[in-house]
Design a protein around this motif. Structure first.
Motif, PDB file in Angstrom:
ATOM      1  N   PRO A  70      33.761 -13.384  23.457  1.00 15.19           N
ATOM      2  CA  PRO A  70      33.399 -12.251  24.229  1.00 15.19           C
ATOM      3  C   PRO A  70      33.902 -11.848  25.015  1.00 15.19           C
ATOM      4  N   VAL A  71      34.691 -10.006  26.175  1.00 14.00           N
ATOM      5  CA  VAL A  71      34.076  -9.871  27.141  1.00 14.00           C
ATOM      6  C   VAL A  71      32.411 -10.756  27.678  1.00 14.00           C
ATOM      7  N   MET A  72      32.550 -11.417  28.728  1.00 10.50           N
ATOM      8  CA  MET A  72      31.588 -11.872  29.291  1.00 10.50           C
ATOM      9  C   MET A  72      31.463 -12.394  30.716  1.00 10.50           C
ATOM     10  N   GLY A  74      29.949 -14.883  32.895  1.00 10.58           N
ATOM     11  CA  GLY A  74      29.788 -15.785  32.649  1.00 10.58           C
ATOM     12  C   GLY A  74      30.242 -16.727  32.630  1.00 10.58           C
ATOM     13  N   ASP A  79      27.955 -14.018  21.740  1.00 13.57           N
ATOM     14  CA  ASP A  79      27.610 -13.054  22.685  1.00 13.57           C
ATOM     15  C   ASP A  79      26.017 -12.706  21.672  1.00 13.57           C
ATOM     16  N   PRO A  80      24.801 -12.767  23.334  1.00 13.89           N
ATOM     17  CA  PRO A  80      23.573 -12.664  22.465  1.00 13.89           C
ATOM     18  C   PRO A  80      23.087 -11.489  21.580  1.00 13.89           C
ATOM     19  N   THR A  81      23.952  -9.785  21.632  1.00 10.12           N
ATOM     20  CA  THR A  81      23.848  -9.333  21.161  1.00 10.12           C
ATOM     21  C   THR A  81      24.833  -9.039  19.604  1.00 10.12           C
ATOM     22  N   MET A  84      23.567 -12.862  16.355  1.00  8.72           N
ATOM     23  CA  MET A  84      21.605 -12.710  15.583  1.00  8.72           C
ATOM     24  C   MET A  84      22.075 -12.183  13.983  1.00  8.72           C
ATOM     25  N   ASN A  85      23.508 -11.393  13.755  1.00 10.51           N
ATOM     26  CA  ASN A  85      24.025 -10.575  12.268  1.00 10.51           C
ATOM     27  C   ASN A  85      24.329 -12.272  11.953  1.00 10.51           C
ATOM     28  N   LEU A  89      26.140 -16.106  12.178  1.00 10.11           N
ATOM     29  CA  LEU A  89      25.171 -17.376  12.705  1.00 10.11           C
ATOM     30  C   LEU A  89      25.982 -17.400  11.688  1.00 10.11           C
TER      31      LEU A  89
ATOM     32  N   ASP B 655      30.701  -7.267  31.168  1.00  6.83           N
ATOM     33  CA  ASP B 655      30.069  -7.552  30.296  1.00  6.83           C
ATOM     34  C   ASP B 655      28.164  -7.322  31.123  1.00  6.83           C
ATOM     35  N   HIS B 744      22.762  -9.045   6.180  1.00  6.18           N
ATOM     36  CA  HIS B 744      23.540  -9.814   7.262  1.00  6.18           C
ATOM     37  C   HIS B 744      25.044  -9.052   8.117  1.00  6.18           C
ATOM     38  N   PHE B 751      18.656  -3.951  20.145  1.00  5.37           N
ATOM     39  CA  PHE B 751      19.294  -5.470  20.361  1.00  5.37           C
ATOM     40  C   PHE B 751      18.360  -6.214  18.938  1.00  5.37           C
TER      41      PHE B 751
END
Lengths: 121, 1076
Positions: A70-72, A74, A79-81, A84-85, A89, B655, B744, B751
């Motif tokens: 993903p675009v980041m 660093g 991607d933290p967003t 968690m899906n 995961l 980002d 899921h 968030f």
């Protein structure tokens, strides 16, 4: 029996693979990729073509995976967003287990390779 | 809007009782309110509480002496079933005091409550303690009347009141006049003078009334100081936030002291008050539904299924009373190629789950909580076979007309999965309940045995928690990481040249000025302002200054806050300065020639400013950010707008905004974005700031205050709603589901902090969420599947509250049942969310193919598995007959269409809307409702408060339905189009539009005049009725057949070929080809 460069490569790879096994479990992405890239280069220099070809698919996968992250700004892969899906995961965990299996097998392969090179040369 | 603190926040402490008048002397309005006068209202809205109705007696109302109490944590079990979403503030201080205090033994001061005399209370006295009703005054012509019910309370145990009113009551301030001070004070607040009469009154020291749960449960979990440990960027909030809602109660959560004290007398008495139902038999005992008559229904069929124990039997009984005729209707095979008139006459309602009437009655309202399959397949294999997505659509913070609010010391939850007790749990016996999500058997706490509604002991299944699928708890300090934050609003305004040109500032200031008093909040409310062009301007609004001071920070690479305590100020104290600023702000920058925009640094400044409190940041932006961190380049190639190949740049370019949003989310700051621009602004990147901080996004393409009056009007209306709507701060939401199901993927703005916990810095009543689910284990054990969404938030009044929705659905093992229960609208919305994700991660054409394949898969699966008739053509279950139309409409939406010129920003905005709009609104946008207005009749019309609302039939979205001699209304969710045909009836044009003939209708007309004709009244009543059901006002545009706006009307007629490659027929044929 002589301690050749190829034997050194195998020995190094053996040690580093042990580290990779842990990185694959804990998802330390960048060190893992770098170490794997490092000993692929070593095998290339040592002209161990069979071993290199075994590792190339994973190397290519790593490159692809990092390119399509993903675009980041660093470094990093996850991607933290979205991590968690549950499906993402689950995918990442499955990926980790597959790599673990690969590294475990290659650990024994490098052990064998090292001894083989030592004995045959 | 929530009632002020005094209502629940400061429940009666015993120490303060003597201050309560013993007699109703100080009562301002003394007319006793008798139940007979109001029973009609009561029946209308509180059906399930009818039983109390019979016992109503007169009680006096008196102003609450408690309102001044400073305490904010409820020390005793105070129940207040509270007025919907908006009780009028002045009304909020209630307590109860009976008129006949001397006559009946007050309920139970701690010592005596459980003593013998409480149980022998004669029925007559009992009846006098029943709740009384005070109707909320009618607010306006359209407003329903909701009664206010207050319940007497048991001292030391609980206090309970149900207040209900329509939300708008608050705004009009009508209630106080009629209500006077509708209060009742009951035994709880017995005057000290009568204390001697009651043996045992003095036994329990006052401190027992302030139970120790807070102290015991709260220690170690979440003191106010734990929040200080936040660091880092991705999830800076301490992990213990998980514990807040997810709850890590120690397993040995001790009951409070006074409870254990009281346990002994209980045991001695052996439950004399046990309701008869408990003696009937195990099945009756375990039935949690309101009426204890599971055998009354004849249609329980599944006795053959082996059940290990009785509780499962009763759970099974709940799920099964078939409504066969409905099911048959939903399953009727429909040949799409032959049947043309598929639309129902009225907009589609959510399908009813096939549950027993008892469960149906208490089940969660489909507008708040909806599942794509109202019959859950038993196994993943069955779900795969059905080829339908399984997911939930939630609208958890919706404005509700009626909401029971419960204050209780112990919020009863399952010990292992932390589920809140809900109507679908089973009571094994008096003292134990079985969780319906994880099936663990839990103890019923002592406090829960007392039912404040019926004022009886030993009826846990009659408690409001167990009678309502949607309840709101007032949470104790166990649910706080820090003291509840004040409402804090920061407005970040673009004042560059471009913004001045667009001219929004004046209208924003006007709107805020008008609504300054209606901003949700209490006396602690804080506001701040920040403007930016290529520099950042702060405004010092410290109380005592003669006028606002502007502080300019021009070092945008290293933003600092010039002053820490005077930029965010208390609204109440600095109101004059704020008004000053709002008056002068539009003029201050009118000469601005600065074209650069430093949005990134401004957001960083806003983040720093808000970090100590958290709150809401509202950003107004009119152009691409050009300097400083987060600057963006134009990525749109106008030549590619109508390309049929892929669409590029749907994802963010940087980002920066996402990272900032995550930081904001960690500090409980929500960022809402108002984008008013005529140029490309890279919404794909900018939207991240709101997406991950749980904000909302508003977009006004080609906004200009004079050249585009429609957008201006929409902006003003949206702004008014935005400023005055409810808001919840520092919220988290967790969705739990029955063991075997797992969530899921989440859709919406938030968030995701852990696999089932959504972190919502702000929660607003207009945003919805969706989740996808899978079935991990077979659900064969149970015939019911339950879902619970719990939203923990801080209200604008500084109260920690938990809103809990529980949905119960039957589990089926037949494919045909799955199809019969399919909710086509929910499926469409969930597929739309999935398609949006797909188009961002993969490509737009992939997403479109996936949508088409969804139809193909469904058709093939139905044909192969359910419909055994070898029919030719496209056959589908009647419940899914609109599926191809909806998918075709989706493919023609701005978000997903190709081949038609679509600006990138509008496309991205449409995608954002798909993710956050509630289902009803989304369906109107996807598949607008078309009505013919010129031949409306009163047949089947609704009669609401003297107004007759006609109910014209829905028409298919096809140009052959839009005739030249008619007038048609197209309801697209946020805009109404009134289409006047060329040879439309003169009478209609005269009566409704006020013009003599077709030719004299102006080209732009955005209002319908208020004419005194019958037809005009009907049309306006219908429009108002449509309008009433949605949060944001829709604009109206009158369109003439020959006007240039014709194209924008016909693009909504999705069944035609005018837009996109397929007409409906062609689409069906395409599907048929794909199937073979």
């Amino acid at each position: 029996m002589a301690f050749t460069f190829a034997a050194f490569c195998y020995m190094l790879a053996l040690l580093l693979t042990a580290a990779l096994i842990f990185f694959a479990i804990w998802h330390l992405v960048l060190p893992e990729y770098l170490i794997h890239f490092f000993f692929c280069v070593m095998f290339f220099c040592a002209a161990e073509w069979l071993t290199l070809s075994l590792n190339l698919p994973l190397l290519a996968y790593h490159v692809w995976r990092y390119m399509s992250r993903p675009v980041m700004s660093g470094p990093g892969l996850y991607d933290p967003t979205t991590i968690m899906n549950a499906d993402i995961l689950a995918f990442c965990q499955k990926e980790g287990w597959c790599k673990l299996a690969f590294y475990l097998l290659s650990f024994f392969y490098y052990l064998y390779g090292m001894i083989y090179v030592l004995v045959s040369s | 809007m929530h009632p002020p603190t005094g209502c629940y926040g400061a429940p009666p402490q015993q120490q303060s009782y003597p201050t309560i008048p013993a007699h109703p002397a100080p009562v301002p309005s003394k007319a006793p309110i008798t139940n007979s006068a109001h029973s009609a209202n009561y029946y209308r809205s509180n059906h399930h509480q009818q039983q109390q109705q019979q016992h109503l007696s007169q009680h006096h109302v008196a102003p609450s002496p408690y309102s001044a109490s400073p305490s904010s944590a409820p020390p005793s079990q105070t129940y207040a079933t509270l007025p919907s979403s908006a009780p009028p503030p002045s009304n909020a201080h209630y307590s109860q005091q009976p008129l006949q205090q001397q006559h009946h033994p007050p309920y139970a001061p701690p010592g005596s409550y459980y003593g013998p005399q409480s149980y022998h209370a004669p029925p007559a006295q009992q009846s006098q303690q029943q709740p009384s009703l005070v109707p909320a005054p009618a607010v306006g012509p359209g407003a329903p009347v909701y009664p206010i019910v207050s319940y007497p309370s048991a001292p030391g145990s609980s206090q309970f009141g149900t207040l209900s009113s329509s939300q708008s009551a608050a705004a009009h301030g009508v209630m106080p006049t009629q209500m006077g001070a509708p209060l009742h004070q009951y035994g709880t607040t017995r005057p000290a003078s009568t204390a001697a009469v009651q043996p045992g009154y003095g036994v329990a020291p006052p401190s027992h009334l302030a139970p120790t749960v807070n102290g015991q449960g709260g220690t170690g979990m979440c003191g106010g100081d734990t929040s200080s440990s936040s660091t880092g960027s991705a999830s800076p909030v301490p992990n213990s936030y998980d514990n807040l809602e997810g709850g890590s109660y120690p397993d040995s959560m001790p009951p409070s002291n006074h409870m254990t004290n009281q346990a002994a007398p209980y045991g001695n008495y052996g439950y004399p008050g046990m309701p008869p139902a408990y003696h009937q038999g195990p099945a009756a005992v375990t039935d949690s539904s309101p009426s204890h008559d599971p055998y009354g229904q004849s249609s329980y069929q599944q006795y053959s299924q082996p059940f290990p124990n009785m509780s499962q039997l009763s759970a099974a009984l709940g799920g099964l009373s078939g409504v066969p005729e409905l099911e048959v209707a939903a399953l009727r095979p429909v040949n799409l190629l032959q049947e043309r008139d598929l639309l129902p006459h009225r907009p589609l309602e959510a399908p009813e789950p096939n549950l027993s009437p008892d469960l149906k009655k208490v089940n969660c309202c489909p507008q708040s909580f909806r599942c794509t399959l109202t019959s859950i397949p038993q196994t993943q294999a069955l779900l795969t076979k059905a080829r339908l997505p399984l997911g939930l659509l939630l609208h958890p913070f919706r404005d509700l007309q009626q909401l029971p609010v419960i204050t209780s010391n112990t919020i009863v939850r399952c010990r292992s999965c932390r589920t809140y007790i809900n109507p679908f749990v089973t009571f094994l016996d008096q003292r134990r309940w079985k969780c319906n999500l994880c099936y663990r058997v839990n103890d019923v706490p002592d406090e829960f045995m007392y039912n404040p509604v019926t004022r009886s002991y030993g009826e846990p299944h009659k408690r409001p928690e167990v009678q309502n699928a949607t309840v709101e708890f007032i949470a104790s300090s166990d649910y706080m990481l820090r003291p509840p934050q004040p409402a804090a609003y920061l407005f970040v305004l673009d004042v560059s040249h471009n913004a001045v040109e667009a001219g929004y500032l004046k209208y924003f200031c006007e709107s805020l000025m008008d609504n300054l008093d209606k901003l949700p909040g209490d006396t602690r409310t804080r506001v701040g302002f920040l403007t930016f062009d290529n520099t950042i301007h702060f405004y010092n609004l410290q109380e005592g200054l003669s006028q606002p001071q502007m502080l300019v920070v021009s070092d945008i690479d290293d933003i600092f806050i010039p002053s820490h305590d005077s930029l965010m100020v208390n609204l109440k104290e600095s109101k004059e300065l704020v008004k000053d600023l709002l008056t002068s702000l539009p003029g201050m920058f009118s000469e601005s020639k600065e074209t650069h925009s430093a949005l990134g640094p401004a957001l960083q400044a806003a983040f720093k400013l808000m970090t100590p409190t958290g709150g809401r940041v509202t950003v107004f932006q009119t152009q691409l950010p050009t300097i400083g961190a987060g600057s963006l380049q134009s990525r749109e190639d106008p030549n590619q707008r109508s390309s049929t190949k892929g669409v590029q740049h749907l994802g963010p370019a940087t980002d920066f905004y996402k990272k900032l949003a995550l930081d904001c989310s960690g500090q409980q700051i929500g960022v809402d974005l108002f984008l008013l621009s005529s140029q490309y602004t890279d919404l794909a990147s900018l939207s991240c700031i709101s997406k991950y901080s749980a904000g909302s996004i508003f977009y006004y393409p080609s906004f200009h205050c004079t050249q585009n009056p429609t957008q201006l009007e929409k902006f003003q209306k949206d702004l008014e709603r935005y400023l005055t709507r409810k808001i919840g701060f520092e919220a988290v939401m967790r969705i739990r589901c029955t063991k075997g199901l797992s969530i899921h993927t989440f859709h919406g703005n938030f968030f995701v902090r852990s696999t089932d916990l959504l972190s919502l810095a702000n929660v607003n009543p207009d945003s919805a969420f969706a989740v996808q689910m899978s079935i991990d284990d077979s659900l064969a054990d149970s015939s019911l599947a339950c879902f619970q969404a719990a939203l923990l938030y801080t209200s604008s009044k500084g109260k920690r509250r938990i809103r809990v929705h529980t949905l119960c659905l039957p589990v089926v093992n037949q494919l045909s049942d799955v199809y019969a229960g399919a909710d086509v609208q929910a499926i469409t919305c969930l597929l739309a969310d999935m398609a949006i994700d797909r188009s961002i991660t993969s490509s737009l054409s992939d997403a479109r193919d996936a949508l088409t394949n969804a139809v193909v898969d469904l058709m093939s699966a139905y044909k192969n598995n359910v419909c055994n008739l070898q029919q030719s053509g496209l056959v589908v279950a009647a419940s899914m007959r609109l599926f191809p139309v909806y998918i075709l409409s989706l493919l023609k939406q701005k978000a997903l269409r190709t081949g038609t010129s679509t600006r990138l920003d509008e496309r991205v905005f449409a995608m954002c809307e798909f993710k956050t709009q509630p289902l009803q609104q989304l369906m109107r946008m996807v598949h607008p409702d078309l009505y013919r207005l010129d031949d409306m009749s009163d047949q089947g019309a609704l009669h609401l408060n003297d107004t007759v609302v006609p109910q014209p039939h829905l028409l298919h979205l096809s140009a052959d339905r839009v005739t030249r001699d008619g007038a048609f209304l197209l309801d697209c969710g946020n805009v109404f189009y009134l289409w006047i045909g060329k040879s439309c009836d003169h009478l209609f044009i005269q009566d409704v539009l006020g013009f003599p003939d077709y030719a004299s209708i102006p080209a732009t007309m955005t209002h319908i005049p208020e004419l005194e004709t019958l037809l005009s009244e009907r049309v306006r009543a219908f429009l108002d009725w449509l309008q009433d059901k949605r949060a944001f006002s829709s604009t109206l545009t009158v369109m003439k057949d020959n006007s240039s706006a014709k194209a924008s009307f016909f693009q909504y007629l999705v069944e035609d070929r005018s837009e996109g490659p397929f007409s409906y027929n062609e689409f069906l044929q395409h599907i048929q080809q794909q199937m073979s």
